[in-house]
Motif scaffolding. Sequence first.
Motif, short mmCIF file in Angstrom:
data_model
loop_
_atom_site.label_atom_id
_atom_site.label_comp_id
_atom_site.label_asym_id
_atom_site.label_seq_id
_atom_site.Cartn_x
_atom_site.Cartn_y
_atom_site.Cartn_z
N THR A 93 7.54 2.07 24.95
CA THR A 93 8.53 3.02 24.44
C THR A 93 9.83 2.89 25.21
OG1 THR A 93 6.77 4.58 23.88
CG2 THR A 93 9.01 5.45 23.97
N ASP A 94 10.94 2.78 24.46
CA ASP A 94 12.27 2.79 25.06
C ASP A 94 13.20 3.56 24.14
OD1 ASP A 94 12.81 1.10 22.95
OD2 ASP A 94 12.88 -0.74 24.16
N ALA A 95 14.51 3.46 24.39
CA ALA A 95 15.48 4.22 23.61
C ALA A 95 15.46 3.83 22.13
CB ALA A 95 16.89 4.02 24.18
N ALA A 96 15.03 2.62 21.84
CA ALA A 96 15.02 2.14 20.46
C ALA A 96 13.78 2.59 19.70
CB ALA A 96 15.11 0.61 20.44
N GLY A 97 12.77 3.09 20.41
CA GLY A 97 11.56 3.55 19.75
C GLY A 97 10.32 2.96 20.38
N ASN A 98 9.23 3.01 19.63
CA ASN A 98 7.94 2.51 20.11
C ASN A 98 7.67 1.12 19.53
OD1 ASN A 98 7.59 4.91 21.42
ND2 ASN A 98 6.19 5.77 19.90
N LEU A 99 7.41 0.18 20.43
CA LEU A 99 7.04 -1.16 20.01
C LEU A 99 5.55 -1.34 20.30
CD1 LEU A 99 8.32 -3.73 18.81
CD2 LEU A 99 8.53 -4.61 21.14
N MET A 100 4.79 -1.76 19.28
CA MET A 100 3.35 -1.92 19.42
C MET A 100 3.00 -3.40 19.48
SD MET A 100 0.23 -0.56 16.95
CE MET A 100 0.36 1.14 17.52
N PHE A 101 2.11 -3.75 20.42
CA PHE A 101 1.60 -5.11 20.54
C PHE A 101 0.09 -5.08 20.28
CE2 PHE A 101 5.23 -4.64 23.34
CZ PHE A 101 6.00 -5.76 23.08
N MET A 102 -0.37 -6.03 19.50
CA MET A 102 -1.79 -6.13 19.23
C MET A 102 -2.28 -7.53 19.57
SD MET A 102 -2.95 -4.08 15.80
CE MET A 102 -1.96 -5.04 14.68
N GLU A 103 -3.48 -7.59 20.16
CA GLU A 103 -4.14 -8.86 20.41
C GLU A 103 -5.44 -8.89 19.60
OE1 GLU A 103 -4.63 -9.76 24.54
OE2 GLU A 103 -2.62 -9.04 25.06
N ILE A 104 -5.61 -9.95 18.83
CA ILE A 104 -6.76 -10.10 17.94
C ILE A 104 -7.62 -11.26 18.43
CG2 ILE A 104 -7.48 -10.34 15.53
CD1 ILE A 104 -5.61 -7.96 16.03
N ASP A 105 -8.93 -11.08 18.43
CA ASP A 105 -9.87 -12.14 18.76
C ASP A 105 -10.82 -12.37 17.60
OD1 ASP A 105 -9.03 -12.65 21.44
OD2 ASP A 105 -10.03 -10.81 22.07
N SER A 106 -11.17 -13.64 17.39
CA SER A 106 -12.16 -13.97 16.37
C SER A 106 -13.51 -13.33 16.70
CB SER A 106 -12.29 -15.48 16.25
OG SER A 106 -13.32 -15.84 15.35
N LEU A 107 -14.38 -13.27 15.70
CA LEU A 107 -15.71 -12.70 15.90
C LEU A 107 -16.48 -13.38 17.02
CD1 LEU A 107 -17.04 -12.21 12.22
CD2 LEU A 107 -15.83 -10.56 13.67
N SER A 108 -16.14 -14.62 17.31
CA SER A 108 -16.86 -15.37 18.34
C SER A 108 -16.65 -14.82 19.74
CB SER A 108 -16.44 -16.85 18.32
OG SER A 108 -15.07 -17.00 18.62
N ILE A 109 -15.76 -13.84 19.91
CA ILE A 109 -15.55 -13.23 21.22
C ILE A 109 -16.87 -12.66 21.76
CG2 ILE A 109 -14.87 -11.02 20.20
CD1 ILE A 109 -13.54 -12.50 23.50
N ASP A 110 -17.74 -12.18 20.87
CA ASP A 110 -19.01 -11.62 21.32
C ASP A 110 -20.00 -12.70 21.72
OD1 ASP A 110 -18.06 -9.09 20.97
OD2 ASP A 110 -19.06 -8.74 19.04
N LEU A 111 -19.86 -13.89 21.18
CA LEU A 111 -20.71 -15.01 21.61
C LEU A 111 -20.33 -15.45 23.02
CD1 LEU A 111 -20.71 -17.26 18.40
CD2 LEU A 111 -22.32 -15.44 19.03
N ILE A 112 -19.07 -15.31 23.36
CA ILE A 112 -18.56 -15.79 24.65
C ILE A 112 -18.81 -14.78 25.76
CG2 ILE A 112 -16.43 -16.42 25.87
CD1 ILE A 112 -15.42 -17.41 23.11
N GLU A 113 -18.69 -13.48 25.44
CA GLU A 113 -18.76 -12.46 26.48
C GLU A 113 -20.14 -11.81 26.62
OE1 GLU A 113 -14.08 -11.03 26.47
OE2 GLU A 113 -15.63 -9.66 25.75
N CYS A 114 -20.96 -11.87 25.58
CA CYS A 114 -22.24 -11.17 25.60
C CYS A 114 -23.39 -12.12 25.95
CB CYS A 114 -22.53 -10.52 24.24
SG CYS A 114 -21.28 -9.31 23.75
N SER A 115 -24.40 -11.59 26.60
CA SER A 115 -25.59 -12.38 26.93
C SER A 115 -26.37 -12.71 25.65
CB SER A 115 -26.48 -11.62 27.90
OG SER A 115 -25.81 -11.38 29.12
N ALA A 116 -27.01 -13.86 25.69
CA ALA A 116 -27.80 -14.29 24.54
C ALA A 116 -29.06 -13.45 24.41
CB ALA A 116 -28.16 -15.77 24.67
N GLU A 117 -29.44 -13.17 23.18
CA GLU A 117 -30.66 -12.42 22.90
C GLU A 117 -31.54 -13.23 21.96
OE1 GLU A 117 -29.66 -7.72 23.17
OE2 GLU A 117 -29.04 -8.74 21.33
N PHE A 118 -32.82 -13.36 22.32
CA PHE A 118 -33.79 -14.08 21.51
C PHE A 118 -35.08 -13.29 21.44
CE2 PHE A 118 -31.12 -17.70 22.73
CZ PHE A 118 -31.08 -18.43 21.55
#
Length: 398
Positions: A93-118
């Motif tokens: 937020t500044d004098a010009a207003g609110n600027l929003m930033f978004m970061e998007i990750d593919s569904l594979s983010i859960d394959l990379i960060e989560c432990s494998a389950e079998f």
Amino acid sequence: MTVLSDVSDFVGWSGEDQDEVSIHVAGMTISGWQNVSIRIGLEVMPSTAHLAFTEYQPDGQYMLSVDPGMRCQISIGKDLVITGYVSVVETNTDAAGNLMFMEIDSLSIDLIECSAEFATYQMSSTNALAICQQVSRPRGVTVTSTQGAGNTDIQQFSVILSETAYEVMERVCRLAGCIFYDQPDGSVLLSPVGATQASGGFTEGENIEQISTRRSMRGRFSEVRAVIQNPVVLFTPPDGDDYVSQMDAVSAPVNAVATDPGVTRSRPLLIPVELGDADYAVAKQRVQWEVARRYGRSQVIDLICDSWRDKSGKLWTKNTLVPVKRKSWAAAEMWLIAEVEFSRGEDGSRAHVTLMPPETFKPEPILLPMQSNEAVAAANSSVGDAGADRTPVQQEDI
């Protein structure tokens, strides 16, 4: 998914623009971004996007509300490029207003960060594709293959409890001799290297705005030789002839040598023969792979293209063979797209493309687990027969 036309109107979206970036989230289609960066690649997993826009839209008198964890899709024109989740939302937020930033990750983010389950961590009589599908299913990620990738039979495979699903898939795909990467619909594809070829290519003076090349001698060797791992105890320094005879003793039976003609000074590399490598077949593949991959890693082209699409209108895509023509080259050369970043800012739209030789990404030849385990078992048996006081070789799951 319901698309709110008023949202599309006040952010200035037009379906006529084939390169307009839009995000479909929370029942809305939002576009008209101030800054866009979408990054995909063979070694970029998950695929990611960074978007910046004004949170409050004065024309529509509407405050956008997006929360982390929301499922979303990103499209360029009518082409879907990422299916995943909103990972980060930041407001400034500044004098010009609110600027929003978004970061998007593919569904594979859960394959990379989560432990494998079998259901079971010991698998037998299956193939690489089936293992990848099993480890990805709990995370809601589909795995498919093309051109027979992943059909390699794996008689025995063990999963380490602390591994992530991505780490399991990486080991499995090495065994299968294929690569894997994100797809626009959020699935993961098992594929050989260079599965497709682009329509048209990159030409200096036409669609290339900037180009740089990097050539390196680091990590390259004049000769790669496979040797049998026999310990040799030296009580006195050998002279030249003795050294050569000892080297011949551990390398001649294998007969696996590859050379890099681009390395003009003597730079040798010795690699061990794996236990269980019948007739040294894998060792002979491995020395060739070492030379080819190291050469590929030493040759990189980075360029900026003035278009996000090839001549047929298809977006530049990873794992695609494409001809590159420079003014100083006699003819066009075929390179592989390793990474693409689609960016849009104050200077307009650009595609930042990284290219490498196709051999850069070919997986390392290795023994299948059953072959290795059988060899270890044979070694243990022979050691046991030699005497009860001998310590057997310890077997380790691969």
